[in-house]
Design a protein around this motif. Structure first.
Motif, PDB file in Angstrom:
ATOM      1  N   THR A   1      -5.160   5.320  -3.544  1.00  0.00           N
ATOM      2  CA  THR A   1      -3.980   4.575  -3.103  1.00  0.00           C
ATOM      3  C   THR A   1      -3.866   4.539  -1.581  1.00  0.00           C
ATOM      4  O   THR A   1      -3.323   3.591  -1.012  1.00  0.00           O
ATOM      5  CB  THR A   1      -2.700   5.170  -3.704  1.00  0.00           C
ATOM      6  OG1 THR A   1      -2.606   6.554  -3.317  1.00  0.00           O
ATOM      7  CG2 THR A   1      -2.709   5.081  -5.217  1.00  0.00           C
ATOM      8  N   SER A   2      -4.404   5.539  -0.901  1.00  0.00           N
ATOM      9  CA  SER A   2      -4.347   5.545   0.565  1.00  0.00           C
ATOM     10  C   SER A   2      -5.216   4.438   1.157  1.00  0.00           C
ATOM     11  O   SER A   2      -4.969   3.987   2.288  1.00  0.00           O
ATOM     12  CB  SER A   2      -4.795   6.899   1.127  1.00  0.00           C
ATOM     13  OG  SER A   2      -6.191   7.089   0.953  1.00  0.00           O
TER      14      SER A   2
ATOM     15  N   PHE B   1      -6.420  14.521  -6.259  1.00  0.00           N
ATOM     16  CA  PHE B   1      -6.882  14.192  -4.903  1.00  0.00           C
ATOM     17  C   PHE B   1      -7.461  12.786  -4.870  1.00  0.00           C
ATOM     18  O   PHE B   1      -7.197  12.005  -3.934  1.00  0.00           O
ATOM     19  CB  PHE B   1      -7.932  15.209  -4.448  1.00  0.00           C
ATOM     20  CG  PHE B   1      -8.093  15.291  -2.962  1.00  0.00           C
ATOM     21  CD1 PHE B   1      -7.358  16.201  -2.216  1.00  0.00           C
ATOM     22  CD2 PHE B   1      -8.969  14.451  -2.299  1.00  0.00           C
ATOM     23  CE1 PHE B   1      -7.506  16.275  -0.840  1.00  0.00           C
ATOM     24  CE2 PHE B   1      -9.129  14.520  -0.930  1.00  0.00           C
ATOM     25  CZ  PHE B   1      -8.398  15.433  -0.195  1.00  0.00           C
ATOM     26  N   LEU B   2      -8.245  12.424  -5.904  1.00  0.00           N
ATOM     27  CA  LEU B   2      -8.859  11.097  -5.928  1.00  0.00           C
ATOM     28  C   LEU B   2      -7.822   9.990  -6.090  1.00  0.00           C
ATOM     29  O   LEU B   2      -7.969   8.908  -5.516  1.00  0.00           O
ATOM     30  CB  LEU B   2      -9.884  11.028  -7.066  1.00  0.00           C
ATOM     31  CG  LEU B   2     -11.180  11.839  -6.853  1.00  0.00           C
ATOM     32  CD1 LEU B   2     -12.070  11.752  -8.085  1.00  0.00           C
ATOM     33  CD2 LEU B   2     -11.924  11.344  -5.621  1.00  0.00           C
ATOM     34  N   VAL B   3      -6.775  10.241  -6.871  1.00  0.00           N
ATOM     35  CA  VAL B   3      -5.713   9.239  -7.039  1.00  0.00           C
ATOM     36  C   VAL B   3      -5.045   8.942  -5.697  1.00  0.00           C
ATOM     37  O   VAL B   3      -4.832   7.785  -5.324  1.00  0.00           O
ATOM     38  CB  VAL B   3      -4.676   9.722  -8.077  1.00  0.00           C
ATOM     39  CG1 VAL B   3      -3.406   8.876  -8.008  1.00  0.00           C
ATOM     40  CG2 VAL B   3      -5.263   9.647  -9.484  1.00  0.00           C
ATOM     41  N   MET B   4      -4.718  10.011  -4.950  1.00  0.00           N
ATOM     42  CA  MET B   4      -4.087   9.807  -3.646  1.00  0.00           C
ATOM     43  C   MET B   4      -5.043   9.127  -2.670  1.00  0.00           C
ATOM     44  O   MET B   4      -4.635   8.281  -1.868  1.00  0.00           O
ATOM     45  CB  MET B   4      -3.620  11.157  -3.083  1.00  0.00           C
ATOM     46  CG  MET B   4      -2.476  11.771  -3.835  1.00  0.00           C
ATOM     47  SD  MET B   4      -1.004  10.720  -3.892  1.00  0.00           S
ATOM     48  CE  MET B   4      -0.391  10.941  -2.226  1.00  0.00           C
ATOM     49  N   TYR B   5      -6.315   9.478  -2.747  1.00  0.00           N
ATOM     50  CA  TYR B   5      -7.283   8.834  -1.860  1.00  0.00           C
ATOM     51  C   TYR B   5      -7.400   7.352  -2.158  1.00  0.00           C
ATOM     52  O   TYR B   5      -7.432   6.510  -1.250  1.00  0.00           O
ATOM     53  CB  TYR B   5      -8.654   9.501  -2.009  1.00  0.00           C
ATOM     54  CG  TYR B   5      -9.748   8.812  -1.228  1.00  0.00           C
ATOM     55  CD1 TYR B   5      -9.836   8.939   0.142  1.00  0.00           C
ATOM     56  CD2 TYR B   5     -10.681   8.003  -1.883  1.00  0.00           C
ATOM     57  CE1 TYR B   5     -10.820   8.296   0.867  1.00  0.00           C
ATOM     58  CE2 TYR B   5     -11.672   7.344  -1.173  1.00  0.00           C
ATOM     59  CZ  TYR B   5     -11.745   7.495   0.207  1.00  0.00           C
ATOM     60  OH  TYR B   5     -12.717   6.848   0.909  1.00  0.00           O
TER      61      TYR B   5
ATOM     62  N   GLY C   1       0.810  -1.210   0.000  1.00  0.00           N
ATOM     63  CA  GLY C   1       0.000   0.000   0.000  1.00  0.00           C
ATOM     64  C   GLY C   1       0.840   1.255   0.000  1.00  0.00           C
ATOM     65  O   GLY C   1       0.590   2.184  -0.777  1.00  0.00           O
ATOM     66  N   PHE C   2       1.876   1.309   0.847  1.00  0.00           N
ATOM     67  CA  PHE C   2       2.761   2.469   0.879  1.00  0.00           C
ATOM     68  C   PHE C   2       3.481   2.640  -0.457  1.00  0.00           C
ATOM     69  O   PHE C   2       3.688   3.766  -0.923  1.00  0.00           O
ATOM     70  CB  PHE C   2       3.790   2.327   2.000  1.00  0.00           C
ATOM     71  CG  PHE C   2       3.351   2.932   3.300  1.00  0.00           C
ATOM     72  CD1 PHE C   2       2.939   4.247   3.372  1.00  0.00           C
ATOM     73  CD2 PHE C   2       3.354   2.182   4.466  1.00  0.00           C
ATOM     74  CE1 PHE C   2       2.533   4.816   4.560  1.00  0.00           C
ATOM     75  CE2 PHE C   2       2.950   2.732   5.668  1.00  0.00           C
ATOM     76  CZ  PHE C   2       2.542   4.049   5.713  1.00  0.00           C
ATOM     77  N   THR C   3       3.892   1.538  -1.067  1.00  0.00           N
ATOM     78  CA  THR C   3       4.614   1.622  -2.330  1.00  0.00           C
ATOM     79  C   THR C   3       3.756   2.267  -3.415  1.00  0.00           C
ATOM     80  O   THR C   3       4.188   3.185  -4.127  1.00  0.00           O
ATOM     81  CB  THR C   3       5.069   0.221  -2.775  1.00  0.00           C
ATOM     82  OG1 THR C   3       5.896  -0.352  -1.755  1.00  0.00           O
ATOM     83  CG2 THR C   3       5.851   0.291  -4.077  1.00  0.00           C
ATOM     84  N   LEU C   4       2.519   1.793  -3.555  1.00  0.00           N
ATOM     85  CA  LEU C   4       1.625   2.368  -4.557  1.00  0.00           C
ATOM     86  C   LEU C   4       1.283   3.819  -4.234  1.00  0.00           C
ATOM     87  O   LEU C   4       1.210   4.675  -5.124  1.00  0.00           O
ATOM     88  CB  LEU C   4       0.345   1.535  -4.648  1.00  0.00           C
ATOM     89  CG  LEU C   4       0.515   0.116  -5.185  1.00  0.00           C
ATOM     90  CD1 LEU C   4      -0.805  -0.632  -5.112  1.00  0.00           C
ATOM     91  CD2 LEU C   4       1.051   0.129  -6.604  1.00  0.00           C
TER      92      LEU C   4
END
Length: 407
Positions: free
Chosen positions: A401-402, A395-399, A296-299
């Motif tokens: 992957t988070s 914002f949606l991409v980061m959400y 998860g952190f990697t992505l």
């Protein structure tokens, strides 16, 4: 003829008086504070027992031993009466002694054959019967500083921080192949990515605030980091753009490599706090860092490389430049992992998180101002369809992957 004295020149005695006038009030305030803390509190007490507050700041698991680091944050001294481990009374030794003065610390050593992976509740009962509790969700061996452990946490920091950022930088040929009209979209997407990181950093600081002793004033530690990093990075931006001046002599805004460097520094300071959390997870025994968390952190961090690239789409960047940017953005994760694993401190964590948030918000400010054209405001600029779409997508991409980061 004897020269007349210069009325603008102050004599030596006057200089001493000036210093006394400046230092005197400070000395008087200091004397008043010392008197109140040493005798004034007892003189003003009308009766009753003051509320005791004992913070269990850290739990260290060693072979057949558990060590508790505590601090008295109450208004007066307190004494340690009993220690309970999972509601069972247990023997312990305490240094320097059972009596803990106000704002003083102590170390409790508990001979205990604990089991890895088990939850534990440690309760200290004061002489007045008040209980002070700290819960550990998952007991794990606290890492000690050694060449092997430094290597392990260094590799872990590189795996979740450095490598993903470099992988994100591989998108440069793809971005350059896109039409130039997409430039505003990519830069606005970068703002969306960074806004998410800034908000996420502040969210992490709120989680840590619950563990910080009140006397540290954790909110102000976060504010100190935010304000300090914001203006420090503003100064760095001025230096990076100092060589480029407009016709009026006003400093130009950073662009190209200078702007990418600012973004990399901001992301790097954010990743410093992220590495701190990773290392602290082993120390605190509160988060299981399994393979799902690492993936998860990697992505999640790969998208940070995309944010660094956006200002370079229309310019030149050598492999050396990309290497420097990758290290600036991902390298601090390793340092954070080391600090979190070997010298973790909740107040220090709050300061680092504040620094990360302040740096990111400053970069967002620079990017947003760069999107504005003519007399257009930042809000008007980001409201243009292409910019608004990029901001939302980032914002949606980061959400998305988070969601892969389980904590």
């Amino acid at each position: 003829m004897t020269p007349r004295p210069n009325p603008e020149k102050s004599p030596g005695l006057s200089g001493v008086r000036v210093w006394l006038a400046g230092v005197g009030p400070l000395l008087l305030v200091g004397a008043m504070t010392w008197w109140f803390l040493s005798s004034g509190v007892a003189w003003l007490r009308l009766g009753g027992v003051p509320i005791e507050k004992l913070a269990i700041e850290r739990v260290v698991f060693r072979p057949q031993e558990v060590v508790l680091k505590v601090r008295n944050e109450g208004p007066g001294p307190l004494s340690v009466g009993q220690l309970l481990v999972n509601d069972a009374i247990w023997d312990f030794s305490i240094t320097p002694g059972r009596e803990i003065g106000r704002m003083k610390g102590a170390t409790l050593s508990i001979p205990y054959d604990w089991l890895p992976g088990e939850p534990y509740v440690f309760t200290i009962v004061s002489g007045t019967g008040i209980r002070h509790t700290r819960r550990v969700e998952l007991a794990t061996m606290t890492p000690s500083a050694s060449p092997r452990s430094f290597l392990i946490f260094g590799v872990l920091g590189a795996y979740v921080g450095v490598i993903p950022v470099f992988l994100g930088l591989l998108w440069l040929p793809f971005l350059r192949a896109m039409p130039r009209t997409w430039m505003d979209f990519w830069l606005s997407l970068t703002i969306g990515l960074l806004l998410f990181l800034g908000v996420d950093t502040l969210k992490e600081s709120i989680e840590v605030l619950g563990r910080v002793a009140a006397y540290w004033n954790g909110v102000m530690l976060v504010a100190l980091g935010v304000v300090g990093a914001f203006f420090a990075l503003n100064g760095v931006g001025s230096v990076l753009a100092g060589s480029a001046r407009s016709g009026s002599g006003a400093p130009a805004r950073p662009s190209g490599m200078a702007l990418a460097t600012l973004i990399a520094i901001g992301i790097g300071l954010h990743n410093l706090g992220e590495g701190l959390a990773i290392g602290a997870a082993y120390t605190l025994g509160e988060v299981a860092l399994g393979s799902f968390l690492i993936v998860g952190f990697t992505l999640h961090n790969t998208t940070e490389g995309l944010a660094i690239l956006s200002p370079l789409v229309g310019g030149k960047a050598s492999v050396r430049d990309l290497g420097i940017l990758g290290l600036l953005g991902g390298g601090p994760t390793i340092l954070g992992a080391w600090v979190g694993a070997f010298t973790y401190s909740d107040p220090l964590s709050l300061l680092f998180l504040g620094i990360g948030a302040g740096a990111i918000f400053q970069v967002v400010r620079v990017l947003a101002r760069g999107r504005a054209e003519g007399g257009e405001s930042v809000i008007e600029s980001l409201s243009r369809p292409q910019n608004a779409a990029g901001l939302l997508v980032g914002f949606l991409v980061m959400y998305a992957t988070s969601l892969l980061v389980a904590g």
